[in-house]
Design a protein around this motif. Structure first.
Motif, PDB file in Angstrom:
ATOM      1  N   ALA A  66      43.587  39.922  29.375  1.00 53.64           N
ATOM      2  CA  ALA A  66      42.580  40.600  28.557  1.00 53.64           C
ATOM      3  C   ALA A  66      43.261  41.174  27.321  1.00 53.64           C
ATOM      4  CB  ALA A  66      41.906  41.708  29.364  1.00 53.64           C
ATOM      5  N   ASP A  67      42.971  40.589  26.159  1.00 56.12           N
ATOM      6  CA  ASP A  67      43.607  41.048  24.921  1.00 56.12           C
ATOM      7  C   ASP A  67      42.910  42.267  24.335  1.00 56.12           C
ATOM      8  OD1 ASP A  67      45.690  38.930  24.538  1.00 56.12           O
ATOM      9  OD2 ASP A  67      43.919  37.652  24.588  1.00 56.12           O
ATOM     10  N   LEU A  68      41.594  42.363  24.495  1.00 53.74           N
ATOM     11  CA  LEU A  68      40.845  43.543  24.072  1.00 53.74           C
ATOM     12  C   LEU A  68      39.942  43.993  25.216  1.00 53.74           C
ATOM     13  CD1 LEU A  68      40.508  41.479  21.191  1.00 53.74           C
ATOM     14  CD2 LEU A  68      40.082  43.795  20.405  1.00 53.74           C
ATOM     15  N   LEU A  69      39.854  45.304  25.410  1.00 54.95           N
ATOM     16  CA  LEU A  69      38.960  45.872  26.410  1.00 54.95           C
ATOM     17  C   LEU A  69      37.722  46.390  25.691  1.00 54.95           C
ATOM     18  CD1 LEU A  69      41.539  47.924  28.535  1.00 54.95           C
ATOM     19  CD2 LEU A  69      41.056  45.466  28.581  1.00 54.95           C
ATOM     20  N   SER A  91      34.343  37.577  27.675  1.00 53.86           N
ATOM     21  CA  SER A  91      33.996  37.073  28.997  1.00 53.86           C
ATOM     22  C   SER A  91      33.793  38.181  30.018  1.00 53.86           C
ATOM     23  CB  SER A  91      35.105  36.134  29.497  1.00 53.86           C
ATOM     24  OG  SER A  91      34.816  35.648  30.793  1.00 53.86           O
ATOM     25  N   ASN A  92      32.920  37.897  30.989  1.00 53.99           N
ATOM     26  CA  ASN A  92      32.758  38.754  32.156  1.00 53.99           C
ATOM     27  C   ASN A  92      33.832  38.502  33.207  1.00 53.99           C
ATOM     28  OD1 ASN A  92      30.217  40.215  31.573  1.00 53.99           O
ATOM     29  ND2 ASN A  92      29.352  38.159  31.534  1.00 53.99           N
ATOM     30  N   ASP A  93      34.670  37.485  32.978  1.00 48.96           N
ATOM     31  CA  ASP A  93      35.757  37.155  33.906  1.00 48.96           C
ATOM     32  C   ASP A  93      36.905  36.549  33.104  1.00 48.96           C
ATOM     33  OD1 ASP A  93      37.346  36.423  36.055  1.00 48.96           O
ATOM     34  OD2 ASP A  93      35.695  35.597  37.230  1.00 48.96           O
ATOM     35  N   PRO A  94      37.557  37.354  32.260  1.00 44.59           N
ATOM     36  CA  PRO A  94      38.534  36.793  31.319  1.00 44.59           C
ATOM     37  C   PRO A  94      39.746  36.158  31.978  1.00 44.59           C
ATOM     38  CG  PRO A  94      38.591  39.199  31.279  1.00 44.59           C
ATOM     39  CD  PRO A  94      37.383  38.808  32.074  1.00 44.59           C
ATOM     40  N   THR A  95      40.170  36.663  33.127  1.00 44.96           N
ATOM     41  CA  THR A  95      41.337  36.074  33.783  1.00 44.96           C
ATOM     42  C   THR A  95      41.037  34.657  34.246  1.00 44.96           C
ATOM     43  OG1 THR A  95      42.266  38.195  34.439  1.00 44.96           O
ATOM     44  CG2 THR A  95      42.901  36.294  35.754  1.00 44.96           C
ATOM     45  N   TYR A  96      39.867  34.458  34.868  1.00 46.28           N
ATOM     46  CA  TYR A  96      39.500  33.104  35.286  1.00 46.28           C
ATOM     47  C   TYR A  96      39.308  32.192  34.082  1.00 46.28           C
ATOM     48  CZ  TYR A  96      36.733  29.129  36.592  1.00 46.28           C
ATOM     49  OH  TYR A  96      36.278  27.837  36.712  1.00 46.28           O
ATOM     50  N   ALA A 122      36.472  45.389  31.987  1.00 43.55           N
ATOM     51  CA  ALA A 122      37.405  44.469  32.640  1.00 43.55           C
ATOM     52  C   ALA A 122      36.859  43.057  32.679  1.00 43.55           C
ATOM     53  CB  ALA A 122      37.686  44.925  34.073  1.00 43.55           C
ATOM     54  N   GLY A 123      35.577  42.920  32.375  1.00 46.52           N
ATOM     55  CA  GLY A 123      34.802  41.746  32.715  1.00 46.52           C
ATOM     56  C   GLY A 123      33.823  42.197  33.780  1.00 46.52           C
ATOM     57  N   GLU A 129      30.646  47.715  35.442  1.00 46.87           N
ATOM     58  CA  GLU A 129      30.675  47.790  33.991  1.00 46.87           C
ATOM     59  C   GLU A 129      30.855  49.202  33.438  1.00 46.87           C
ATOM     60  OE1 GLU A 129      26.245  48.175  32.396  1.00 46.87           O
ATOM     61  OE2 GLU A 129      26.526  46.283  33.473  1.00 46.87           O
ATOM     62  N   ASP A 130      31.681  49.307  32.384  1.00 48.93           N
ATOM     63  CA  ASP A 130      31.817  50.522  31.580  1.00 48.93           C
ATOM     64  C   ASP A 130      32.206  51.753  32.396  1.00 48.93           C
ATOM     65  OD1 ASP A 130      31.404  49.445  29.066  1.00 48.93           O
ATOM     66  OD2 ASP A 130      29.246  49.794  29.066  1.00 48.93           O
ATOM     67  N   THR A 131      32.924  51.558  33.489  1.00 42.50           N
ATOM     68  CA  THR A 131      33.363  52.673  34.327  1.00 42.50           C
ATOM     69  C   THR A 131      34.870  52.858  34.204  1.00 42.50           C
ATOM     70  OG1 THR A 131      33.702  51.214  36.228  1.00 42.50           O
ATOM     71  CG2 THR A 131      31.531  52.270  36.017  1.00 42.50           C
ATOM     72  N   ALA A 132      35.346  53.961  34.788  1.00 39.76           N
ATOM     73  CA  ALA A 132      36.793  54.167  34.848  1.00 39.76           C
ATOM     74  C   ALA A 132      37.459  53.042  35.624  1.00 39.76           C
ATOM     75  CB  ALA A 132      37.090  55.517  35.504  1.00 39.76           C
TER      76      ALA A 132
END
Length: 468
Positions: free
Chosen positions: A61-64, A255-260, A39-40, A46-49
């Protein structure tokens, strides 16, 4: 899929105009955003459900992106590090675990991620592809050749070659994916690799996409762009870097914060702080924060019911408050600062860096990126207003006010007009500083406190921050 809902991580996001998700790589927009580690990594563990569910709900977010390692029974586990030490309660190598043992690991995100997020368990590659394959564009990062072969097999078996891209540091591994009909990008991690995996060498291997580490020089990035390669850059967490990279011809932002970073203010913008949610909002980024370093010393922590807190310590910490951007040219900012512990050096302070021209990591030193104002309240009661120019700090005015005691809640109001800046201490009889100055009317605000080795800064909490 998640054990903690996306709503718990992102309580009240506003609608975004970008609601049509792309499900084919050929449909990626000209400029696109990659959600690092699900998700960022700044907005979900990170890397969780939780991360994948959260990323799935993010229209920006265009790619996860997610990481893959092979377990002892040949199953793919979603995990970044070679060991489990950093983000779980266990120790040891990931590749020494079976899928059963791996799935029982406890990811202690409540401690290292914070923000009220519950502990959880790891997920498997099969879960990600079954849940999101063909519904959202995915970017798998196999961490070695065995993981690459597994990803190729699983993606092709499911008929997802047009919906799952891969990335790797290895040209030979990427060639395997391309030969199997997958799209992929080569990661360029440092200058030494760039000298080997040159644009010409990359193109000779039939590779069309690269993703470059953000610390590499403009010249290196420009070389790949000018060679006609499709270039993305990782990890880009601030808008000023996004704009600079766009000017170089970069198309993708990892990015670790793609929405921002996307600038989607309809989704993250607020007139009041989000601290009552007691979890991390978009654009809350400390100056030394990274995807691998998210503890309280890097970005603070929350105290119920509505406080965000910076611990007592001998390290400076100022955190961008992206929710308040873009600041208007003229505005009034109000806040409360509670001095929970005073520290040994009574000249240290809590405060606000405001009207900053960009969202670069805050530096109290004479950084070339500085450009804004600092309003500070020292624990000895001195109220100060400073201008942070590139390469120097200018004292505009200081004023003696009542010294602070442990637990005291101080109020500040900052008024920015077209011609002046006013800082008022509002707890008790108003004490006011007004200075005629028009140099900065930037978009960004930071909150935090100052300290340095041998000069312990106070533990400060912030609440009821409003901009209007």
């Amino acid at each position: 899929m998640a054990t903690t809902s996306a709503a718990a991580l992102d309580p009240t996001p506003s609608p975004s105009p970008r609601t049509q998700f792309k499900v084919r790589l050929a449909d990626l927009p000209t400029r696109y955003f990659i959600a690092h580690r699900g998700a960022g990594a700044y907005v979900a563990p990170e890397d969780t459900a939780q991360a994948l569910d959260h990323g799935n709900d993010e229209p920006d977010a265009d790619l996860l992106e997610f990481d893959v390692r092979v377990l002892t029974d040949g199953v793919g586990g979603v995990w970044h590090d070679p060991t489990v030490d950093r983000v779980s309660t266990s120790t040891g190598s990931v590749d020494a675990l079976s899928s059963t043992a791996f799935s029982k690991l406890v990811i202690d995100s409540s401690s290292w991620f914070g923000g009220g997020v519950a502990n959880t368990h790891p997920i498997l590659l099969d879960q990600v592809l079954s849940e999101f394959g063909g519904k959202r564009l995915l970017l798998a990062h196999p961490k070695d050749t065995a993981a690459m072969k597994l990803v190729i097999d699983e993606v092709t078996r499911r008929g997802l070659t047009d919906a799952v891209q891969v990335q790797t540091l290895s040209r030979s591994d990427l060639k395997l994916a391309i030969a199997a009909g997958l799209n992929g990008q080569l990661l360029i991690q440092d200058a030494a690799q760039a000298q080997v995996d040159t644009p010409a060498a990359v193109k000779a291997d039939g590779i069309k996409r690269v993703s470059i580490q953000d610390e590499l020089s403009d010249g290196v990035i420009r070389d790949y762009v000018n060679a006609g390669l499709l270039v993305s850059v990782w990890n880009v967490d601030r808008q000023y870097r996004r704009d600079h990279l766009y000017a170089l011809g970069v198309r993708g932002i990892d990015s670790n914060d793609p929405t921002y970073v996307s600038g989607d203010t309809a989704r993250y913008g607020r007139g009041r702080d989000p601290f009552s949610t007691q979890t991390w909002w978009y654009g809350q980024i400390g100056q030394a924060q990274t995807a691998d370093a998210l503890t309280a010393s890097k970005r603070g922590r929350f105290i119920a019911p509505n406080w965000w807190h910076v611990n007592l310590g001998e390290y400076p910490l100022f955190v961008l408050q992206g929710w308040a951007s873009p600041l208007p040219k003229t505005y009034k900012l109000k806040l409360q600062m509670r001095y929970d512990s005073l520290g040994k050096d009574r000249k240290r302070w809590g405060g606000v860096y405001f009207s900053a021209k960009n969202d670069s990591a805050y530096s109290d030193a004479d950084s070339s990126l500085n450009g804004g104002y600092s309003a500070i309240l020292r624990t000895n009661g001195t109220l100060g207003l400073y201008r942070k120019d590139a390469g120097k700090t200018v004292t505009l005015k200081t004023l003696s006010t009542t010294a602070l005691k442990k637990g005291h809640v101080a109020g500040l109001t900052i008024s920015v007009s077209g011609s002046s800046v006013t800082v008022t201490r509002t707890d008790g009889p108003d004490k006011k500083i007004t200075v005629k100055d028009t140099k900065y009317r930037g978009r960004y605000v930071f909150l935090g406190r100052h300290a340095s080795a041998g000069h312990e800064g106070p533990g400060v909490s912030f609440a009821n921050v409003t901009v209007g």
